[in-house]
Design a protein around this motif. Structure first.
Motif, PDB file in Angstrom:
ATOM      1  N   LEU A  95       0.822  -1.199   0.000  1.00  8.48           N
ATOM      2  CA  LEU A  95       0.000   0.000   0.000  1.00  8.48           C
ATOM      3  C   LEU A  95       0.867   1.264   0.000  1.00  8.48           C
ATOM      4  O   LEU A  95       0.612   2.204  -0.754  1.00  8.48           O
ATOM      5  N   GLY A  96       1.886   1.270   0.838  1.00 10.72           N
ATOM      6  CA  GLY A  96       2.778   2.431   0.895  1.00 10.72           C
ATOM      7  C   GLY A  96       3.505   2.667  -0.417  1.00 10.72           C
ATOM      8  O   GLY A  96       3.626   3.808  -0.873  1.00 10.72           O
ATOM      9  N   VAL A  97       3.970   1.600  -1.047  1.00 11.30           N
ATOM     10  CA  VAL A  97       4.683   1.735  -2.325  1.00 11.30           C
ATOM     11  C   VAL A  97       3.735   2.250  -3.403  1.00 11.30           C
ATOM     12  O   VAL A  97       4.092   3.146  -4.183  1.00 11.30           O
ATOM     13  N   VAL A  98       2.515   1.718  -3.442  1.00 10.88           N
ATOM     14  CA  VAL A  98       1.549   2.157  -4.456  1.00 10.88           C
ATOM     15  C   VAL A  98       1.232   3.640  -4.284  1.00 10.88           C
ATOM     16  O   VAL A  98       1.229   4.400  -5.264  1.00 10.88           O
ATOM     17  N   PHE A  99       0.991   4.076  -3.067  1.00 14.11           N
ATOM     18  CA  PHE A  99       0.671   5.490  -2.852  1.00 14.11           C
ATOM     19  C   PHE A  99       1.881   6.389  -3.102  1.00 14.11           C
ATOM     20  O   PHE A  99       1.726   7.499  -3.620  1.00 14.11           O
ATOM     21  N   ALA A 100       3.073   5.948  -2.754  1.00 12.46           N
ATOM     22  CA  ALA A 100       4.273   6.761  -3.010  1.00 12.46           C
ATOM     23  C   ALA A 100       4.510   6.915  -4.510  1.00 12.46           C
ATOM     24  O   ALA A 100       4.812   8.017  -4.990  1.00 12.46           O
ATOM     25  N   VAL A 101       4.357   5.818  -5.245  1.00 10.14           N
ATOM     26  CA  VAL A 101       4.539   5.889  -6.701  1.00 10.14           C
ATOM     27  C   VAL A 101       3.448   6.764  -7.324  1.00 10.14           C
ATOM     28  O   VAL A 101       3.727   7.573  -8.219  1.00 10.14           O
ATOM     29  N   GLY A 102       2.222   6.630  -6.849  1.00  7.51           N
ATOM     30  CA  GLY A 102       1.140   7.468  -7.362  1.00  7.51           C
ATOM     31  C   GLY A 102       1.369   8.942  -7.093  1.00  7.51           C
ATOM     32  O   GLY A 102       1.140   9.787  -7.968  1.00  7.51           O
ATOM     33  N   PHE A 103       1.840   9.268  -5.896  1.00  6.82           N
ATOM     34  CA  PHE A 103       2.125  10.662  -5.569  1.00  6.82           C
ATOM     35  C   PHE A 103       3.266  11.201  -6.429  1.00  6.82           C
ATOM     36  O   PHE A 103       3.201  12.317  -6.946  1.00  6.82           O
ATOM     37  N   ALA A 104       4.318  10.395  -6.611  1.00  9.47           N
ATOM     38  CA  ALA A 104       5.444  10.824  -7.452  1.00  9.47           C
ATOM     39  C   ALA A 104       4.993  11.023  -8.897  1.00  9.47           C
ATOM     40  O   ALA A 104       5.403  11.990  -9.555  1.00  9.47           O
ATOM     41  N   ALA A 105       4.135  10.150  -9.401  1.00  8.16           N
ATOM     42  CA  ALA A 105       3.646  10.286 -10.772  1.00  8.16           C
ATOM     43  C   ALA A 105       2.787  11.538 -10.930  1.00  8.16           C
ATOM     44  O   ALA A 105       2.913  12.272 -11.921  1.00  8.16           O
ATOM     45  N   ALA A 106       1.926  11.796  -9.968  1.00 12.79           N
ATOM     46  CA  ALA A 106       1.082  12.994 -10.040  1.00 12.79           C
ATOM     47  C   ALA A 106       1.927  14.263  -9.950  1.00 12.79           C
ATOM     48  O   ALA A 106       1.668  15.239 -10.666  1.00 12.79           O
ATOM     49  N   THR A 107       2.936  14.254  -9.104  1.00 12.86           N
ATOM     50  CA  THR A 107       3.827  15.410  -9.014  1.00 12.86           C
ATOM     51  C   THR A 107       4.603  15.590 -10.310  1.00 12.86           C
ATOM     52  O   THR A 107       4.814  16.718 -10.778  1.00 12.86           O
ATOM     53  N   ALA A 108       5.023  14.486 -10.914  1.00  6.68           N
ATOM     54  CA  ALA A 108       5.717  14.564 -12.202  1.00  6.68           C
ATOM     55  C   ALA A 108       4.797  15.140 -13.281  1.00  6.68           C
ATOM     56  O   ALA A 108       5.258  15.875 -14.165  1.00  6.68           O
ATOM     57  N   LEU A 109       3.505  14.829 -13.198  1.00  6.52           N
ATOM     58  CA  LEU A 109       2.566  15.417 -14.153  1.00  6.52           C
ATOM     59  C   LEU A 109       2.476  16.931 -13.989  1.00  6.52           C
ATOM     60  O   LEU A 109       2.346  17.659 -14.977  1.00  6.52           O
ATOM     61  N   PHE A 110       2.545  17.417 -12.752  1.00  6.70           N
ATOM     62  CA  PHE A 110       2.586  18.862 -12.537  1.00  6.70           C
ATOM     63  C   PHE A 110       3.806  19.468 -13.231  1.00  6.70           C
ATOM     64  O   PHE A 110       3.708  20.485 -13.912  1.00  6.70           O
ATOM     65  N   VAL A 111       4.943  18.842 -13.051  1.00 10.84           N
ATOM     66  CA  VAL A 111       6.181  19.351 -13.647  1.00 10.84           C
ATOM     67  C   VAL A 111       6.100  19.294 -15.170  1.00 10.84           C
ATOM     68  O   VAL A 111       6.508  20.240 -15.863  1.00 10.84           O
ATOM     69  N   LEU A 112       5.578  18.192 -15.707  1.00 15.97           N
ATOM     70  CA  LEU A 112       5.442  18.075 -17.160  1.00 15.97           C
ATOM     71  C   LEU A 112       4.465  19.104 -17.706  1.00 15.97           C
ATOM     72  O   LEU A 112       4.678  19.652 -18.802  1.00 15.97           O
ATOM     73  N   ALA A 113       3.402  19.386 -16.977  1.00 17.09           N
ATOM     74  CA  ALA A 113       2.452  20.410 -17.423  1.00 17.09           C
ATOM     75  C   ALA A 113       3.135  21.770 -17.504  1.00 17.09           C
ATOM     76  O   ALA A 113       2.922  22.521 -18.467  1.00 17.09           O
ATOM     77  N   ILE A 114       3.970  22.063 -16.548  1.00 17.97           N
ATOM     78  CA  ILE A 114       4.686  23.339 -16.560  1.00 17.97           C
ATOM     79  C   ILE A 114       5.689  23.371 -17.700  1.00 17.97           C
ATOM     80  O   ILE A 114       5.866  24.389 -18.373  1.00 17.97           O
ATOM     81  N   ALA A 115       6.360  22.246 -17.956  1.00 14.17           N
ATOM     82  CA  ALA A 115       7.375  22.197 -19.010  1.00 14.17           C
ATOM     83  C   ALA A 115       6.763  22.287 -20.404  1.00 14.17           C
ATOM     84  O   ALA A 115       7.340  22.916 -21.300  1.00 14.17           O
ATOM     85  N   PHE A 116       5.605  21.669 -20.602  1.00  9.90           N
ATOM     86  CA  PHE A 116       5.048  21.581 -21.959  1.00  9.90           C
ATOM     87  C   PHE A 116       3.890  22.534 -22.234  1.00  9.90           C
ATOM     88  O   PHE A 116       3.376  22.564 -23.353  1.00  9.90           O
ATOM     89  N   VAL A 117       3.481  23.302 -21.260  1.00 12.21           N
ATOM     90  CA  VAL A 117       2.428  24.304 -21.463  1.00 12.21           C
ATOM     91  C   VAL A 117       3.019  25.671 -21.108  1.00 12.21           C
ATOM     92  O   VAL A 117       2.923  26.141 -19.975  1.00 12.21           O
ATOM     93  N   PRO A 118       3.633  26.325 -22.101  1.00 11.90           N
ATOM     94  CA  PRO A 118       4.303  27.607 -21.808  1.00 11.90           C
ATOM     95  C   PRO A 118       3.331  28.724 -21.425  1.00 11.90           C
ATOM     96  O   PRO A 118       3.748  29.721 -20.828  1.00 11.90           O
TER      97      PRO A 118
END
Length: 116
Positions: free
Chosen positions: A43-66
């Protein structure tokens, strides 16, 4: 829940029962505890990976949406708000969902051990 490590003094200080009638119960309890630990880890690994993926999506949105850098909200670029403010509700939501799921796992464990 935590369990003492196999070689630690706390683990070896526990009294060992040699009664044949108690051996199956302790084996079953050990299986239940190991199962709980595995499910909590998973459970901890699944939630940690999910949180990291969602945070990465924030970063990707900033990088690819000028346009986020040129859009201002109350004088602050939207990209800064997304990272500075948007991550906190995500973290709180993930933490609340994890707490609920972990409590449910422990409740299931308790119901299994109370039946015996």
């Amino acid at each position: 829940m935590t369990a003492p490590r196999a070689g630690s003094p706390a683990a070896s200080a526990r009294p060992v029962s040699r009664n044949a009638a108690e051996a199956p119960t302790s084996d079953i309890a050990g299986v239940y505890v190991r199962s709980l630990i595995r499910s909590q880890l998973r459970l901890g690994v699944v939630f940690a990976v999910g949180f990291a993926a969602a945070t990465a999506l924030f970063v990707l949105a900033i990088a690819f949406v000028p346009e986020l850098d040129t859009t201002f909200v109350l004088g602050v670029p939207a990209s800064w708000l997304l990272l500075g403010v948007g991550v906190y509700p995500l973290a709180i939501t993930v933490a609340a969902l994890y707490l609920r799921a972990a409590s449910r796992n422990e409740a299931r464990y308790r119901s299994l051990t109370e039946d015996e």
